[in-house]
Design a protein around this motif. Sequence first.
Motif, PDB file in Angstrom:
ATOM      1  N   GLY A  70      40.008  46.668  45.545  1.00  0.00           N
ATOM      2  CA  GLY A  70      40.625  45.726  44.618  1.00  0.00           C
ATOM      3  C   GLY A  70      41.344  44.606  45.330  1.00  0.00           C
ATOM      4  N   THR A  71      41.880  44.899  46.514  1.00  0.00           N
ATOM      5  CA  THR A  71      42.581  43.870  47.265  1.00  0.00           C
ATOM      6  C   THR A  71      41.631  42.766  47.702  1.00  0.00           C
ATOM      7  OG1 THR A  71      44.158  45.503  48.054  1.00  0.00           O
ATOM      8  CG2 THR A  71      43.992  43.454  49.281  1.00  0.00           C
ATOM      9  N   TYR A  72      40.481  43.149  48.240  1.00  0.00           N
ATOM     10  CA  TYR A  72      39.509  42.165  48.690  1.00  0.00           C
ATOM     11  C   TYR A  72      38.943  41.371  47.508  1.00  0.00           C
ATOM     12  CZ  TYR A  72      39.748  44.700  53.092  1.00  0.00           C
ATOM     13  OH  TYR A  72      40.191  45.281  54.228  1.00  0.00           O
ATOM     14  N   LEU A  73      38.708  42.054  46.386  1.00  0.00           N
ATOM     15  CA  LEU A  73      38.217  41.364  45.192  1.00  0.00           C
ATOM     16  C   LEU A  73      39.247  40.348  44.694  1.00  0.00           C
ATOM     17  CD1 LEU A  73      36.081  41.050  42.991  1.00  0.00           C
ATOM     18  CD2 LEU A  73      37.193  42.922  41.741  1.00  0.00           C
ATOM     19  N   LEU A  74      40.509  40.746  44.721  1.00  0.00           N
ATOM     20  CA  LEU A  74      41.574  39.856  44.302  1.00  0.00           C
ATOM     21  C   LEU A  74      41.641  38.623  45.202  1.00  0.00           C
ATOM     22  CD1 LEU A  74      44.010  39.500  42.383  1.00  0.00           C
ATOM     23  CD2 LEU A  74      45.389  40.687  44.089  1.00  0.00           C
ATOM     24  N   ALA A  75      41.546  38.827  46.487  1.00  0.00           N
ATOM     25  CA  ALA A  75      41.565  37.706  47.424  1.00  0.00           C
ATOM     26  C   ALA A  75      40.367  36.780  47.205  1.00  0.00           C
ATOM     27  CB  ALA A  75      41.580  38.227  48.857  1.00  0.00           C
ATOM     28  N   ALA A  76      39.204  37.352  46.870  1.00  0.00           N
ATOM     29  CA  ALA A  76      38.016  36.534  46.622  1.00  0.00           C
ATOM     30  C   ALA A  76      38.188  35.678  45.371  1.00  0.00           C
ATOM     31  CB  ALA A  76      36.788  37.435  46.484  1.00  0.00           C
ATOM     32  N   VAL A  77      38.766  36.279  44.316  1.00  0.00           N
ATOM     33  CA  VAL A  77      39.000  35.519  43.083  1.00  0.00           C
ATOM     34  C   VAL A  77      39.972  34.374  43.337  1.00  0.00           C
ATOM     35  CG1 VAL A  77      39.965  35.637  40.758  1.00  0.00           C
ATOM     36  CG2 VAL A  77      38.449  37.446  41.572  1.00  0.00           C
ATOM     37  N   ALA A  78      41.061  34.674  44.073  1.00  0.00           N
ATOM     38  CA  ALA A  78      42.043  33.637  44.365  1.00  0.00           C
ATOM     39  C   ALA A  78      41.425  32.516  45.194  1.00  0.00           C
ATOM     40  CB  ALA A  78      43.233  34.249  45.101  1.00  0.00           C
ATOM     41  N   THR A  79      40.594  32.870  46.163  1.00  0.00           N
ATOM     42  CA  THR A  79      39.930  31.842  46.973  1.00  0.00           C
ATOM     43  C   THR A  79      39.003  30.980  46.118  1.00  0.00           C
ATOM     44  OG1 THR A  79      40.010  33.311  48.896  1.00  0.00           O
ATOM     45  CG2 THR A  79      38.482  31.466  48.990  1.00  0.00           C
ATOM     46  N   SER A 128      56.681  36.518  48.975  1.00  0.00           N
ATOM     47  CA  SER A 128      55.842  35.446  49.486  1.00  0.00           C
ATOM     48  C   SER A 128      54.400  35.586  49.008  1.00  0.00           C
ATOM     49  CB  SER A 128      55.901  35.437  51.014  1.00  0.00           C
ATOM     50  OG  SER A 128      55.028  34.449  51.536  1.00  0.00           O
ATOM     51  N   VAL A 129      53.862  36.799  49.087  1.00  0.00           N
ATOM     52  CA  VAL A 129      52.481  37.009  48.640  1.00  0.00           C
ATOM     53  C   VAL A 129      52.371  36.834  47.128  1.00  0.00           C
ATOM     54  CG1 VAL A 129      50.557  38.629  48.617  1.00  0.00           C
ATOM     55  CG2 VAL A 129      52.059  38.534  50.590  1.00  0.00           C
ATOM     56  N   LEU A 130      53.399  37.275  46.399  1.00  0.00           N
ATOM     57  CA  LEU A 130      53.414  37.044  44.957  1.00  0.00           C
ATOM     58  C   LEU A 130      53.354  35.547  44.648  1.00  0.00           C
ATOM     59  CD1 LEU A 130      53.734  38.231  42.087  1.00  0.00           C
ATOM     60  CD2 LEU A 130      56.200  37.991  42.383  1.00  0.00           C
ATOM     61  N   GLY A 131      54.154  34.742  45.376  1.00  0.00           N
ATOM     62  CA  GLY A 131      54.116  33.293  45.193  1.00  0.00           C
ATOM     63  C   GLY A 131      52.778  32.702  45.575  1.00  0.00           C
ATOM     64  N   MET A 132      52.122  33.289  46.604  1.00  0.00           N
ATOM     65  CA  MET A 132      50.825  32.785  47.037  1.00  0.00           C
ATOM     66  C   MET A 132      49.786  32.923  45.917  1.00  0.00           C
ATOM     67  SD  MET A 132      48.418  34.155  50.159  1.00  0.00           S
ATOM     68  CE  MET A 132      48.200  35.726  49.325  1.00  0.00           C
ATOM     69  N   PHE A 133      49.693  34.119  45.325  1.00  0.00           N
ATOM     70  CA  PHE A 133      48.716  34.315  44.250  1.00  0.00           C
ATOM     71  C   PHE A 133      49.070  33.479  43.016  1.00  0.00           C
ATOM     72  CE2 PHE A 133      47.696  38.317  46.537  1.00  0.00           C
ATOM     73  CZ  PHE A 133      46.338  38.092  46.684  1.00  0.00           C
ATOM     74  N   ALA A 134      50.366  33.359  42.724  1.00  0.00           N
ATOM     75  CA  ALA A 134      50.776  32.537  41.579  1.00  0.00           C
ATOM     76  C   ALA A 134      50.442  31.071  41.821  1.00  0.00           C
ATOM     77  CB  ALA A 134      52.270  32.708  41.322  1.00  0.00           C
ATOM     78  N   ALA A 135      50.635  30.592  43.058  1.00  0.00           N
ATOM     79  CA  ALA A 135      50.331  29.199  43.366  1.00  0.00           C
ATOM     80  C   ALA A 135      48.853  28.899  43.186  1.00  0.00           C
ATOM     81  CB  ALA A 135      50.768  28.879  44.794  1.00  0.00           C
ATOM     82  N   ALA A 174      45.621  35.584  36.305  1.00  0.00           N
ATOM     83  CA  ALA A 174      45.172  36.979  36.457  1.00  0.00           C
ATOM     84  C   ALA A 174      45.387  37.523  37.871  1.00  0.00           C
ATOM     85  CB  ALA A 174      43.709  37.094  36.044  1.00  0.00           C
ATOM     86  N   PRO A 175      45.105  36.766  38.952  1.00  0.00           N
ATOM     87  CA  PRO A 175      45.329  37.319  40.297  1.00  0.00           C
ATOM     88  C   PRO A 175      46.767  37.735  40.552  1.00  0.00           C
ATOM     89  CG  PRO A 175      43.936  35.370  40.419  1.00  0.00           C
ATOM     90  CD  PRO A 175      44.436  35.454  39.022  1.00  0.00           C
ATOM     91  N   VAL A 176      47.722  36.920  40.149  1.00  0.00           N
ATOM     92  CA  VAL A 176      49.119  37.290  40.382  1.00  0.00           C
ATOM     93  C   VAL A 176      49.519  38.480  39.532  1.00  0.00           C
ATOM     94  CG1 VAL A 176      50.108  35.712  38.666  1.00  0.00           C
ATOM     95  CG2 VAL A 176      51.457  36.400  40.628  1.00  0.00           C
ATOM     96  N   GLY A 177      48.923  38.593  38.331  1.00  0.00           N
ATOM     97  CA  GLY A 177      49.222  39.764  37.508  1.00  0.00           C
ATOM     98  C   GLY A 177      48.726  41.046  38.130  1.00  0.00           C
ATOM     99  N   VAL A 178      47.512  41.003  38.661  1.00  0.00           N
ATOM    100  CA  VAL A 178      46.965  42.192  39.326  1.00  0.00           C
ATOM    101  C   VAL A 178      47.782  42.528  40.573  1.00  0.00           C
ATOM    102  CG1 VAL A 178      44.939  43.140  40.487  1.00  0.00           C
ATOM    103  CG2 VAL A 178      44.667  41.755  38.422  1.00  0.00           C
TER     104      VAL A 178
END
Length: 584
Positions: free
Chosen positions: A138-147, A67-74, A102-106
């Motif tokens: 890295g998790t918080y940075l990833l979430a910021a990029v996705a947002t 589910s989280v993988l799909g979230m970042f890919a979406a 890039a977010p889903v890849g990370v």
Amino acid sequence: MALLLLECLTVAGCVTLGAIVGARRQRSPVASAVLGLLLALVLWSGGLAWAAITPVGPWRTVALRASVLGMFAAVGFWFLVALRYRWPRRFGSAATVAVALAPVGVFFLGVVTNGTHGWFVIPGVDWNPGLVAWAAIGTYLLAAVATAYGMIATAIFLFAGLRLIWRGETRAGVALTLAMLSMPLFCFEAGENDPELLLPVTAASYALCIAVLALTALRYQLIEPPPLGHREVIDHLRHAVLMASPTGEVLDFNPAAERMLEGSPRGSTIADCVAGIVAPESRESVRHALSRLSANGQGVSFPVDGTNQRLLEVSAQPIRHTHGEPLGQFAVLRDRTEERQFADAAQRTEKLETLGTLAAGIAHEVNNPLAFVRANLGELIRLGAVIEEHATGGSALAEELRETPHVAKRALSSLERIQRAVSDVRRLAAAPNAGEEAFSIDDVVREAVHLARRRAGALEIETIHGADLPMLYGSAQLLVQAVLSLLLDARQALAETPEPRIEVATGADAEGVFVRVRDNGPGVPAALRGRTFAGSFAGLPDSSQVGLGLSVAAGIASDHGGSLHTDPDASGAGYLLRIAVAGS
């Protein structure tokens, strides 16, 4: 149960829309990105539904990770769809796809290496504690990029909705604008009331927005084809083609349009696109003419002067359903610059032919009285000798009569110059097919040099004649014209040269007999070398002394089985005229 139903509805809606988009025979880059987005949403909502009905254990962990993988890919595909919608040509590369995803890849890298650093969902830990365990920076940075990706894409589509309203497509624009504004509101409200609602509501909001987009801004790229022809046809047209909505907003275009307009016209109107490439004084009239398409549904076609001295022909027509409802508009932009240049060259050629015929007639009419005057002057010279012989007494009358032969000789000298000029005109005005015979290229060069010196004044022309050159067959008069054009062109190029010098050499090689003309001038600029033998070419501002022109000289060489090319070895300007030898 309500959350499970929402997740199942989201999956069903995405699968249905994906089937509709995937069933289209032709898919644009935007459609490919939308299919990726729908697949990611299915993985996102499907993973949540799977986790909701699965007890705590390894399979639940797998569902949450999916589910989280799909979230970042979406989020990545949402960003990619927005970029390709707004700037389709610029962001259609693989590099753009890599940046968007890039977010889903990370995230995927973090999942597969989770045992070494503890990122993301820890194996064996339930949903909420797993979210709390995302402690790495890295998790918080990833979430910021996705947002940020999601916010940028939503803003792009929000402006698309406002643009639709401004263009007059009110219903579609209002629907798209409300959908884009409602998504962040729904997500914020869900996160405030119950954190477990955040992810399912967000996924459903994405699905709703893409459905609205499919019916509004992306309608012609996902569900219906643009209102004109087949893509294979318009892509290979050399003319620019613009396809637009009923209000004139450009929906699609071919590569020729992007080249002519020097950029993507998507989002602009046909009137704005055309007005941007015409002369400033014509822009308002062009806008007014093209506004008739949406005002009264009448097509327009007109020529207009473009920038960079171009001549454009604009044709625009509305497209309607069989029952009369507006479906769209299309415009075809044709660059008629070359056609105008060829027409001008043909007109100049016709004038030269007319002038040549007129000059030949005048020369013929002038030649007869000149012969009569020449005979009379000869008689005056003879009478002057008689007067000189019989004059006696040293009278004033006798002295004046002794001057008669001298005056007659000076008049005869001037008359001979007139007769030579008339003879030159008659030779140059000869018909193209007249006088075909065997001739020597050296005789052609001598005659051309003689004429060039008479027309160009004091000019140093060095001639180098080859040995044992074969005889040629054709029109010597035409070849004199061709060589003369090369000499006069060289003389014009030497206008600013302190010590002008031209070298003319004849010779023969395996390809036939050649004439090489070189000068010590500045040479032809590199930017103009590709147009040297075009019908409208003039290397210098004053082209009045260029004879017949290089294009006509090249045509004469071609008629004699040869060619005319620039000489790459010349220090200044240089031309190589080749003539085929009969029987070779």
